[in-house]
Design a protein around this motif. Structure first.
Motif, mmCIF file in Angstrom:
data_model
loop_
_atom_site.group_PDB
_atom_site.id
_atom_site.type_symbol
_atom_site.label_atom_id
_atom_site.label_comp_id
_atom_site.label_asym_id
_atom_site.label_seq_id
_atom_site.Cartn_x
_atom_site.Cartn_y
_atom_site.Cartn_z
ATOM 1 N N ASN A 97 56.578 -25.512 133.048
ATOM 2 C CA ASN A 97 57.776 -25.209 133.845
ATOM 3 C C ASN A 97 58.741 -24.237 133.160
ATOM 4 O OD1 ASN A 97 56.935 -26.983 135.942
ATOM 5 N ND2 ASN A 97 57.625 -28.694 134.700
ATOM 6 N N LEU A 98 58.200 -23.134 132.683
ATOM 7 C CA LEU A 98 59.036 -22.113 132.049
ATOM 8 C C LEU A 98 59.787 -21.314 133.110
ATOM 9 C CD1 LEU A 98 56.515 -20.686 129.444
ATOM 10 C CD2 LEU A 98 58.660 -21.843 128.914
ATOM 11 N N PRO A 99 61.119 -21.303 133.072
ATOM 12 C CA PRO A 99 61.867 -20.406 133.953
ATOM 13 C C PRO A 99 61.505 -18.957 133.607
ATOM 14 C CG PRO A 99 63.318 -22.066 132.995
ATOM 15 C CD PRO A 99 62.004 -22.167 132.283
ATOM 16 N N GLN A 100 61.637 -18.062 134.549
ATOM 17 C CA GLN A 100 61.207 -16.672 134.350
ATOM 18 C C GLN A 100 61.847 -16.022 133.124
ATOM 19 O OE1 GLN A 100 58.700 -15.540 136.195
ATOM 20 N NE2 GLN A 100 58.642 -13.812 134.814
ATOM 21 N N SER A 101 63.133 -16.243 132.903
ATOM 22 C CA SER A 101 63.795 -15.620 131.752
ATOM 23 C C SER A 101 63.255 -16.162 130.423
ATOM 24 C CB SER A 101 65.305 -15.834 131.826
ATOM 25 O OG SER A 101 65.608 -17.214 131.819
ATOM 26 N N ILE A 102 62.927 -17.436 130.389
ATOM 27 C CA ILE A 102 62.370 -18.050 129.176
ATOM 28 C C ILE A 102 60.917 -17.601 128.996
ATOM 29 C CG2 ILE A 102 61.887 -20.227 127.995
ATOM 30 C CD1 ILE A 102 64.913 -19.791 128.575
ATOM 31 N N LYS A 103 60.207 -17.494 130.095
ATOM 32 C CA LYS A 103 58.816 -17.054 130.029
ATOM 33 C C LYS A 103 58.715 -15.672 129.386
ATOM 34 C CE LYS A 103 55.911 -18.051 133.337
ATOM 35 N NZ LYS A 103 55.180 -18.089 134.617
ATOM 36 N N ARG A 104 59.646 -14.796 129.716
ATOM 37 C CA ARG A 104 59.636 -13.443 129.155
ATOM 38 C C ARG A 104 59.758 -13.505 127.623
ATOM 39 N NH1 ARG A 104 62.988 -10.644 132.568
ATOM 40 N NH2 ARG A 104 64.663 -11.865 131.717
ATOM 41 N N VAL A 105 60.667 -14.329 127.101
ATOM 42 C CA VAL A 105 60.847 -14.483 125.657
ATOM 43 C C VAL A 105 59.583 -15.036 125.009
ATOM 44 C CG1 VAL A 105 62.167 -15.721 123.878
ATOM 45 C CG2 VAL A 105 63.342 -14.784 125.864
ATOM 46 N N VAL A 106 58.993 -16.031 125.647
ATOM 47 C CA VAL A 106 57.786 -16.676 125.125
ATOM 48 C C VAL A 106 56.623 -15.684 125.080
ATOM 49 C CG1 VAL A 106 56.078 -18.460 125.677
ATOM 50 C CG2 VAL A 106 58.513 -19.010 125.738
ATOM 51 N N TYR A 107 56.467 -14.906 126.135
ATOM 52 C CA TYR A 107 55.371 -13.934 126.171
ATOM 53 C C TYR A 107 55.599 -12.788 125.188
ATOM 54 C CZ TYR A 107 52.523 -15.945 129.838
ATOM 55 O OH TYR A 107 51.676 -16.772 130.539
ATOM 56 N N LEU A 108 56.834 -12.357 125.012
ATOM 57 C CA LEU A 108 57.119 -11.316 124.022
ATOM 58 C C LEU A 108 56.761 -11.786 122.612
ATOM 59 C CD1 LEU A 108 60.492 -9.834 125.305
ATOM 60 C CD2 LEU A 108 58.300 -8.655 125.156
ATOM 61 N N ALA A 109 56.893 -13.065 122.368
ATOM 62 C CA ALA A 109 56.551 -13.637 121.063
ATOM 63 C C ALA A 109 55.052 -13.858 120.903
ATOM 64 C CB ALA A 109 57.301 -14.956 120.857
ATOM 65 N N GLY A 110 54.294 -13.735 121.991
ATOM 66 C CA GLY A 110 52.840 -13.892 121.919
ATOM 67 C C GLY A 110 52.347 -15.325 121.948
ATOM 68 N N ILE A 111 53.192 -16.257 122.345
ATOM 69 C CA ILE A 111 52.811 -17.667 122.351
ATOM 70 C C ILE A 111 51.686 -17.965 123.329
ATOM 71 C CG2 ILE A 111 53.682 -20.001 122.885
ATOM 72 C CD1 ILE A 111 56.184 -19.237 121.363
ATOM 73 N N GLN A 112 51.553 -17.151 124.370
ATOM 74 C CA GLN A 112 50.476 -17.370 125.337
ATOM 75 C C GLN A 112 49.101 -17.317 124.666
ATOM 76 O OE1 GLN A 112 52.306 -14.668 125.139
ATOM 77 N NE2 GLN A 112 51.034 -12.872 125.342
ATOM 78 N N THR A 113 48.980 -16.640 123.524
ATOM 79 C CA THR A 113 47.686 -16.538 122.834
ATOM 80 C C THR A 113 47.259 -17.867 122.231
ATOM 81 O OG1 THR A 113 48.685 -15.824 120.744
ATOM 82 C CG2 THR A 113 48.065 -14.085 122.317
ATOM 83 N N LEU A 114 48.175 -18.817 122.120
ATOM 84 C CA LEU A 114 47.840 -20.140 121.599
ATOM 85 C C LEU A 114 47.180 -21.012 122.648
ATOM 86 C CD1 LEU A 114 51.150 -20.906 119.645
ATOM 87 C CD2 LEU A 114 49.015 -19.964 118.726
ATOM 88 N N GLY A 115 47.232 -20.596 123.905
ATOM 89 C CA GLY A 115 46.620 -21.382 124.977
ATOM 90 C C GLY A 115 47.391 -22.628 125.338
ATOM 91 N N VAL A 116 48.707 -22.614 125.145
ATOM 92 C CA VAL A 116 49.501 -23.812 125.387
ATOM 93 C C VAL A 116 50.325 -23.743 126.673
ATOM 94 C CG1 VAL A 116 49.652 -24.432 122.945
ATOM 95 C CG2 VAL A 116 51.438 -23.012 123.961
ATOM 96 N N ILE A 117 50.398 -22.598 127.294
ATOM 97 C CA ILE A 117 51.230 -22.454 128.492
ATOM 98 C C ILE A 117 50.444 -22.890 129.719
ATOM 99 C CG2 ILE A 117 52.533 -20.849 129.943
ATOM 100 C CD1 ILE A 117 53.014 -19.202 127.406
ATOM 101 N N LYS A 118 51.029 -23.826 130.466
ATOM 102 C CA LYS A 118 50.372 -24.349 131.670
ATOM 103 C C LYS A 118 51.250 -24.108 132.870
ATOM 104 C CE LYS A 118 47.190 -26.041 129.089
ATOM 105 N NZ LYS A 118 46.263 -25.164 128.557
#
Length: 100
Positions: free
Chosen positions: A79-100
């Motif tokens: 449940n990442l809000p769009q503004s938070i999702k942008r920060v998370v993706y810029l940091a590359g956290i999606q590569t950990l496979g933890v975002i659902k």
């Protein structure tokens, strides 16, 4: 600020408000305390009520990911809000496979 539930070996942490350098230390301590006590198979961080997050939130996520890895557990972020999702993706956290 956070609320938690523990059910079926899943610790769900409902984060809310702002995650910044002033709030992240307390959040880390509370999550780590519960994770150490319960040793869940899965730690779920729910961001649905987070209004703002800076790089301290990235540190919060990465530290909990490492903690769960050390105890043989998994982590997911939901449940990442769009503004938070942008920060998370810029940091590359999606590569950990933890975002659902």
């Amino acid at each position: 600020m956070l609320n938690t539930t523990y059910d079926n070996n899943v610790l769900t942490v409902f984060l809310s408000g702002e995650i910044d350098q002033h709030t992240s230390r307390g959040l880390r301590a509370e999550i780590d305390s519960q994770t150490e006590a319960l040793r869940p198979e899965l730690l779920c961080l729910d961001f649905s009520n987070v209004k703002f997050m800076d790089s301290s939130g990235i540190g919060l996520i990465m530290g909990r990911f490492r903690q769960m890895s050390l105890i043989g557990g998994r982590m997911k972020i939901t449940n990442l809000p769009q503004s938070i999702k942008r920060v998370v993706y810029l940091a590359g956290i999606q590569t950990l496979g933890v975002i659902k």
